[in-house]
Write an enzyme that holds these catalytic residues in place. Sequence first.
Site, PDB file in Angstrom:
ATOM      1  N   SER A 171      46.686  90.088 -47.798  1.00  0.00           N
ATOM      2  CA  SER A 171      47.920  89.799 -48.526  1.00  0.00           C
ATOM      3  C   SER A 171      48.275  90.938 -49.471  1.00  0.00           C
ATOM      4  CB  SER A 171      47.793  88.504 -49.338  1.00  0.00           C
ATOM      5  OG  SER A 171      48.972  88.271 -50.084  1.00  0.00           O
ATOM      6  N   GLU A 315      56.758  87.751 -42.098  1.00  0.00           N
ATOM      7  CA  GLU A 315      57.451  86.502 -42.400  1.00  0.00           C
ATOM      8  C   GLU A 315      58.640  86.243 -41.475  1.00  0.00           C
ATOM      9  OE1 GLU A 315      60.342  87.521 -46.113  1.00  0.00           O
ATOM     10  OE2 GLU A 315      58.194  87.843 -46.414  1.00  0.00           O
ATOM     11  N   HIS A 342      48.886  81.977 -43.934  1.00  0.00           N
ATOM     12  CA  HIS A 342      50.112  81.696 -44.691  1.00  0.00           C
ATOM     13  C   HIS A 342      50.227  80.192 -44.924  1.00  0.00           C
ATOM     14  CE1 HIS A 342      52.718  85.549 -44.621  1.00  0.00           C
ATOM     15  NE2 HIS A 342      51.430  85.863 -44.664  1.00  0.00           N
TER      16      HIS A 342
END
Length: 429
Positions: A171, A315, A342
């Site tokens: 991340s 995303e 996620h």
Amino acid sequence: MATTAPHWSAPTTRRPVDASVSLPGSKSMTNRALVLAALGTEPTLVRAPLLSRDTELMAAALRRLGAEVTATGSGTDLRVTPHPPRGPATVDVGNAGTVMRFVPPLAALADGPVTFDGDARARERPVGPLLAALRDLGATVVDDGRGALPLVIHGRGELPGGTVTLDASSSSQFVSALLLSGPRFAQGVEVRHVGAPVPSRPHLDMTVAMLREAGARVVTDTPDVWRVAPGPLRTTAITVELDLSNAAPFLAAALVTGGRVTINGWPENTTQPGSVLPELFTRMGGTVHRDPAGLTLHGTGTIQGISADLHEIGELTPTIAAVAALAETPSRLTGIAHLRRHETDRIAALAREITRLGGNVTELEDGLVIEPGPLHGGVFHSYDDHRMATSGAVLGLAVPEISVENIATTGKTMPNFPELWGEVVHAAT
């Protein structure tokens, strides 16, 4: 007895859509702006922020730590009045990655203990590398060795800071979290990444740009090293751009139906990952036009598959995968292993749900191979993941009788999605 909300019937159209869409503000920019404003030296007006579950959780967390976050008279802006972080406090992160990662460094500056917890899925999401980095920088963190929520940070009113090395390959938010609070650390902060490439680099660019606009001194001249000097953050206003990642399903609607969708106010220059959508959808068969009003994507009636490394823009994967399932040729989407941690395991969830509707999807360790084929109706499960829910809506444009489970989860970043989607679909020529 609790009741379960009925599934949402995704609207289908056999006509080209023809719509102009005004989207709410960027979640990523809003939550960065709120943190910077809370760490600033004077009240700051956050203009055109996103008002959604994730941003409300961030505002609530900052209030718990002493900042004032209030809506302006118009209700469209937020005013943040900073206050030295204080404890004891309890922070609910929900399932917001930005809250669970951006707020702990700020809590390390508080003058008492700050407890963090959230939704069940939040306890499964990675935060260990950030906690280890905070310890190296002088913070006291109690997590019983889990490297995950729940946890307590025992603040002492200051943090030494300095140089820290961590692995941010799962991340980019680990780096952004340290940089955002870095100006308030006694020595500032130097973050060094070691490991596989950091995903979602555009979000790091966003963090650096917003820090600089707030007056911070940030040096990024060495790959995988970020330096933030100690010093005040002085800003009186931060304007939030519209959320380009939330533009993805709406632009996809033009491609899927062979129609036209204009995103009003598309920024000329931006660090948002969604800025690559015009290029991606052009490769998949669309055409793009820009004018002062915004950006328009025209579908041509043909959808082509795509081979793409989406590591930087993970995303966007759920929307790209939905369009790929409706294409004429296969697609291979790679570089997205980090999506397994996620809001849900998005790789497994997309493979499972598209296959459930008759698709042919092969799950890779770091991505998906999608072979187009006839799809049929059925329930598309969202897994409490807003981007899974919107990808189900995209499929429903072309496939009758798709029902999306828990469409309300889109409230994480776009509370009015069902209504706005309905307006777009019904604006078909």
